[in-house]
Design a protein around this motif. Structure first.
Motif: not given
Length: 432
Positions: A193-200, A228-230, A234-239, A294-296
């Protein structure tokens, strides 16, 4: 035991008043489940003699019996209407006398809504069911995960926040019927749900709860949450951070081998080379698609463009759009401009673009933290921390007084612990 459907209805009407009568009725209804199964075709008529608000306990048993087995589309539609009305008006005190039966009915409603391709129709009644099953908003129930699944399927992500923003402190199997699978699914669907809201950031919290939950064997929900955590890391923190110390050992030993494709992407991401990252995503495309990630994965690529642009702000005060495009490996200045405008809008960088000469000027964060809005925000955060500290103190006191906890630490400690005795002050020896 009541041996006829008419007798069941009569007893429900007679014993739905006081709390003691309802407790007695719950026992009678449990003994009469076979009678309800035998007379299932007639239960629909019997329901008409009952008031779902006044006779909630009996109505629950009859409605559950009436919906058992395979239903036609028309029957499923009638059941959804009846269940919606019941969950909206039923008595919380009565349905809590048989939480397992209540959970079965709610999940049956969720299943029929999904089969009829109408998941949104069950969102509001299931939300009402959660609030009636909960002793307070701090309790997690088995229905939380079902509710979030319906929100996901309906793409009603903001509706999921109605329960995700509650602070959960209580997990009580006896009072809610919760099992470990329900907790894991709540964390997994909540993260989605939070991914859908872009609240990573919040998504990472929920996935981490699923990964670090106590476990003796690895399960599919934990594996899916970690994949999904991995990507979200990467999207939020880069590592991707190491496992927390409290992660179960079976998870730490085996989880990475179940997500090797994701680790290959994470390792290449650290090189900050767009071409290599794209090549890796393409090479593992079948895996990402089968995991519905794939979207992520595509968002991971987009985040690397942003992260490389952010690195430029640490080095340069001004830079041309063409130089940015060349450095970050974008197709041209127009694409670089679109990326920068989006990042400015999202508050990820602070910059201005000179349209005449195509130059970008990078700036410092203009926030001075001296506005009333910022003061109110800080005060709100402080109050939340104070409330959390009080709650933690209360929980700590409850644990210290728990008989099971005291028995456990009593067995683990030696009979006489030197720390239990105060040492003789050194000055007493010097006076002898």
């Amino acid at each position: 035991m009541m041996d006829s459907l008419d007798a069941v209805v009569t007893q429900v009407q007679a014993l739905s008043g006081s709390a003691d009568d309802c407790v007695h009725l719950a026992g009678l209804l449990k003994q009469s489940e076979q009678v309800l199964q035998v007379h299932a075709p007639r239960v629909g008529y019997a329901l008409q003699a009952l008031d779902p608000a006044k006779h909630s306990l009996g109505y629950l048993y009859l409605l559950e019996a009436n919906s058992a087995g395979t239903l036609s589309r028309e029957q499923a539609g009638s059941f959804l209407v009846a269940a919606t009305n019941f969950l909206t008006v039923c008595s919380a005190d009565q349905i809590r006398l048989t939480v397992d039966k209540f959970n079965i009915l709610c999940r049956r409603m969720k299943d029929h809504a999904m089969q009829m391709m109408e998941p949104s129709s069950a969102i509001l009644p299931l939300y009402a069911a959660i609030r009636k099953l909960q002793p307070s908003s701090e309790y997690l129930t088995p229905l939380h995960a079902d509710y979030l699944l319906l929100c996901l399927l309906s793409k009603c992500y903001k509706a999921g926040l109605k329960i995700l923003e509650d602070d959960i402190f209580e997990i009580d199997q006896k009072r809610t019927g919760l099992v470990p699978r329900d907790f894991l699914l709540h964390c997994y669907y909540g993260g989605m749900i939070y991914i859908g809201l872009k609240r990573f950031g919040k998504a990472l919290e929920f996935f981490q709860h699923a990964i670090t939950a106590p476990a003796t064997v690895l399960n599919a929900i934990t594996i899916a949450a970690y994949k999904k955590f991995v990507l979200v890391c990467l999207i939020q923190n880069g590592q991707v951070p190491p496992f927390p110390k409290y992660t179960p050992s079976v998870v730490q030993r085996n989880l990475k081998s179940c997500a090797q494709d994701y680790f290959d992407l994470a390792n290449l991401y650290n090189s900050r080379n767009i071409t290599d990252v794209k090549r890796c995503v393409h090479a593992h495309e079948d895996v990402f698609k089968s995991d519905t990630n794939m979207g992520l994965a595509n968002q991971v690529i987009a985040s690397l463009y942003k992260r490389n642009i952010q690195r430029l702000t640490q080095t340069y005060l001004t830079l041309s759009l063409q130089d940015i495009a060349d450095t970050v490996q974008l197709e041209g200045p127009k694409e670089a401009e679109l990326h920068i405008l989006q990042m400015i809008q999202d508050g990820e960088i602070f910059a201005t673009i000179n349209q005449r000469d195509g130059m970008v000027s990078f700036q410092e964060d203009p926030e001075q933290y001296n506005t009333r809005k910022m003061a109110n925000k800080l005060d709100s955060e402080i109050q939340n921390i104070i409330r959390l500290a009080k709650k933690l103190t209360s929980v700590d006191e409850q644990v210290l007084c728990d008989q099971n906890y005291l028995s456990k630490i009593g067995k683990d400690r030696p009979r006489y612990d030197p720390d239990d005795f105060e040492l003789v002050p050194q000055k007493m020896y010097t006076n002898l």
